[in-house]
Design a protein around this motif. Structure first.
Motif, mmCIF file in Angstrom:
data_model
loop_
_atom_site.group_PDB
_atom_site.id
_atom_site.type_symbol
_atom_site.label_atom_id
_atom_site.label_comp_id
_atom_site.label_asym_id
_atom_site.label_seq_id
_atom_site.Cartn_x
_atom_site.Cartn_y
_atom_site.Cartn_z
ATOM 1 N N ASN A 1 -8.712 2.185 -7.080
ATOM 2 C CA ASN A 1 -8.931 0.794 -6.667
ATOM 3 C C ASN A 1 -8.748 0.582 -5.168
ATOM 4 O O ASN A 1 -8.599 -0.552 -4.729
ATOM 5 C CB ASN A 1 -7.965 -0.132 -7.432
ATOM 6 N N GLU A 2 -8.718 1.657 -4.395
ATOM 7 C CA GLU A 2 -8.458 1.569 -2.954
ATOM 8 C C GLU A 2 -7.131 0.866 -2.679
ATOM 9 O O GLU A 2 -6.986 0.132 -1.704
ATOM 10 C CB GLU A 2 -9.608 0.846 -2.237
ATOM 11 N N PRO B 1 0.830 -1.206 0.000
ATOM 12 C CA PRO B 1 0.000 0.000 0.000
ATOM 13 C C PRO B 1 0.864 1.255 0.000
ATOM 14 O O PRO B 1 2.008 1.238 0.470
ATOM 15 C CB PRO B 1 -0.791 -0.118 1.310
ATOM 16 N N VAL B 2 0.304 2.353 -0.503
ATOM 17 C CA VAL B 2 1.053 3.595 -0.670
ATOM 18 C C VAL B 2 0.295 4.753 -0.039
ATOM 19 O O VAL B 2 -0.939 4.797 -0.049
ATOM 20 C CB VAL B 2 1.302 3.874 -2.170
ATOM 21 N N LEU B 3 1.063 5.689 0.515
ATOM 22 C CA LEU B 3 0.524 6.953 1.016
ATOM 23 C C LEU B 3 1.270 8.078 0.323
ATOM 24 O O LEU B 3 2.501 8.146 0.381
ATOM 25 C CB LEU B 3 0.707 7.052 2.534
ATOM 26 N N PHE B 4 0.533 8.966 -0.352
ATOM 27 C CA PHE B 4 1.176 10.105 -1.009
ATOM 28 C C PHE B 4 0.278 11.326 -0.935
ATOM 29 O O PHE B 4 -0.881 11.251 -0.510
ATOM 30 C CB PHE B 4 1.594 9.806 -2.445
ATOM 31 N N GLU B 5 0.825 12.485 -1.356
ATOM 32 C CA GLU B 5 0.110 13.740 -1.190
ATOM 33 C C GLU B 5 -1.053 13.853 -2.166
ATOM 34 O O GLU B 5 -1.075 13.230 -3.233
ATOM 35 C CB GLU B 5 1.059 14.933 -1.366
ATOM 36 N N LEU C 1 -1.683 -5.000 -5.671
ATOM 37 C CA LEU C 1 -1.104 -5.977 -6.594
ATOM 38 C C LEU C 1 -1.911 -6.059 -7.881
ATOM 39 O O LEU C 1 -1.354 -6.119 -8.987
ATOM 40 C CB LEU C 1 -1.048 -7.341 -5.910
ATOM 41 N N LYS C 2 -3.227 -6.033 -7.756
ATOM 42 C CA LYS C 2 -4.099 -6.078 -8.923
ATOM 43 C C LYS C 2 -3.906 -4.833 -9.787
ATOM 44 O O LYS C 2 -3.826 -4.918 -11.017
ATOM 45 C CB LYS C 2 -5.557 -6.186 -8.466
ATOM 46 N N TYR C 3 -3.820 -3.682 -9.146
ATOM 47 C CA TYR C 3 -3.644 -2.406 -9.850
ATOM 48 C C TYR C 3 -2.369 -2.420 -10.687
ATOM 49 O O TYR C 3 -2.370 -2.037 -11.859
ATOM 50 C CB TYR C 3 -3.595 -1.284 -8.825
#
Length: 406
Positions: free
Chosen positions: A329-330, A314-318, A366-368
């Motif tokens: 895709n959440e 998972p990623v967190l960005f601005e 992973l799907k994304y």
């Protein structure tokens, strides 16, 4: 097909688009050459991040490993971070007798010089654009856009030159006047042959670095300069993040000079546990993502976003125009740009997720990446566009021949 890529700055250890396209085009049976600078006058931030020592040996290793030929030409000077390559690069391209030429960065000095010289370069070619409006910070950017629209955009429109967008963003049309019908979007992505989930590799990395199996590991890998939010990250991590799980930060990147020294002092003085690593070769990055639970980008975003997602991370960005399109895709979350408090809160939200919710986000990541951003598929899309350009080019050549013979 013999394909020549022209790129101002090519480093064999990087994971940039040209590195991956060259590799995958060669894997698909094409003869590929990268024509680039000798890096003698490469911008200091690039030298610091990737390193400029042993470049010849690194080139040889890249060529042997991927069957990609690398030819370097001298740089005459750097003007506003743009390279002025020696005119030899035109001769080098001609000597390669290419079937197709791919000129990267249409608005670079090299790209503009190629457009001016195109009549003397009798090969089908296309260009690309990597620029975003939020990254266009040069103080002369307004004057440059007026100049480009007056001199080069009419050529692109008249001769129907393809300028591939690497971001799903209208910058080329809005700022440079290039019609979107000539600017198809082909995203960057990840080499999923090496970036993929691997629990065993992640556990080995954790144990090698003294990280407990149940710790929540947050990774950042990339440049640490101001454009990527290096100081924002250091300031945000000064305050301890309190959670039921122990939170550990892995920060991968190299930065020197006064700014770098100040940054490192803040990392050391902060109340969170931080493990620091220098910039890594692209092929050595996967284990950093495989060992982590969350990937962060303090400002903007980099190509490693796709690599993290390919590792089910998972990623967190601005919050910005580009990043908003990447969370459909959440598979990722955004924080309020420039807000250290919101940045920390979102990290804590990830750390407190229950197992089923966290697994769902991992699966979506992973799907994304797998469905949209695998470089083998991306390369096929580029080859498809190239073939269309070649067909159009041959029609024009035959039309001119017919007029002469008539």
């Amino acid at each position: 097909m013999k394909i020549v890529h022209i790129e101002d700055f090519f480093h064999p250890d990087a994971g940039y688009q040209v590195n991956l396209l060259a590799k995958f085009m060669a894997k698909k049976g094409h003869k590929v050459t990268v024509v680039s600078s000798d890096l003698s006058l490469m911008p200091e931030d690039l030298k610091e991040f990737f390193g400029s020592h042993d470049l010849k040996e690194k080139d040889r290793n890249f060529q042997k490993l991927y069957q990609v030929k690398i030819i370097r030409v001298p740089i005459r000077k750097i003007i506003s971070r743009r390279a002025v390559l020696s005119g030899d690069f035109f001769t080098v391209v001609k000597d390669e007798h290419p079937d197709f030429v791919f000129v990267h960065n249409h608005d670079s000095l090299t790209g503009m010089r190629y457009l001016l010289k195109r009549k003397h370069m009798p090969y089908p070619f296309m260009m690309d654009s990597h620029m975003l409006e939020m990254a266009s910070c040069n103080r002369f950017h307004r004057a440059f856009r007026i100049f480009y629209k007056a001199v080069f955009t009419p050529v692109i429109k008249r001769e129907q030159i393809v300028v591939v967008r690497t971001q799903n963003n209208p910058f080329v049309k809005k700022c440079l006047g290039v019609p979107l019908k000539l600017a198809p979007w082909v995203s960057t992505g990840s080499d999923t042959t090496i970036f993929k989930p691997d629990c065993e590799a992640g556990l080995r990395f954790r144990r090698r670095n003294g990280i407990e199996d149940d710790s929540f590991v947050v990774v950042y890998a990339g440049k640490l300069d101001e454009t990527k939010g290096g100081m924002f990250l250091a300031d945000a991590l000064m305050t301890k993040l309190e959670s039921k799980r122990k939170i550990i930060f892995i920060i991968v990147g190299t930065i020197k000079g006064e700014y770098g020294e100040k940054l490192e002092r803040k990392f050391r003085a902060g109340q969170n546990q931080i493990l620091r690593f220098p910039a890594q070769k692209y092929v050595d990055l996967p284990e950093f993502f495989q060992a982590s639970d969350l990937c962060i980008f303090p400002r903007q975003c980099s190509l490693t976003f796709y690599d993290a997602q390919a590792c089910a991370l998972p990623v967190l960005f601005e919050d910005n125009d580009v990043n908003r399109t990447r969370i459909s895709n959440e598979n990722a979350k955004i924080f309020k740009a420039g807000s250290a408090a919101d940045f920390r809160m979102r990290i804590l939200e990830y750390a407190s997720l229950n197992t089923s919710d966290y697994k769902r986000i991992r699966n979506q990541a992973l799907k994304y990446a797998g469905e949209n951003f695998d470089y083998s598929s991306i390369t096929d899309r580029y080859l498809e566009i190239m073939n269309k350009v070649i067909i159009a080019y041959e029609k024009q050549v035959n039309l001119k021949r017919g007029r002469k013979n008539g």
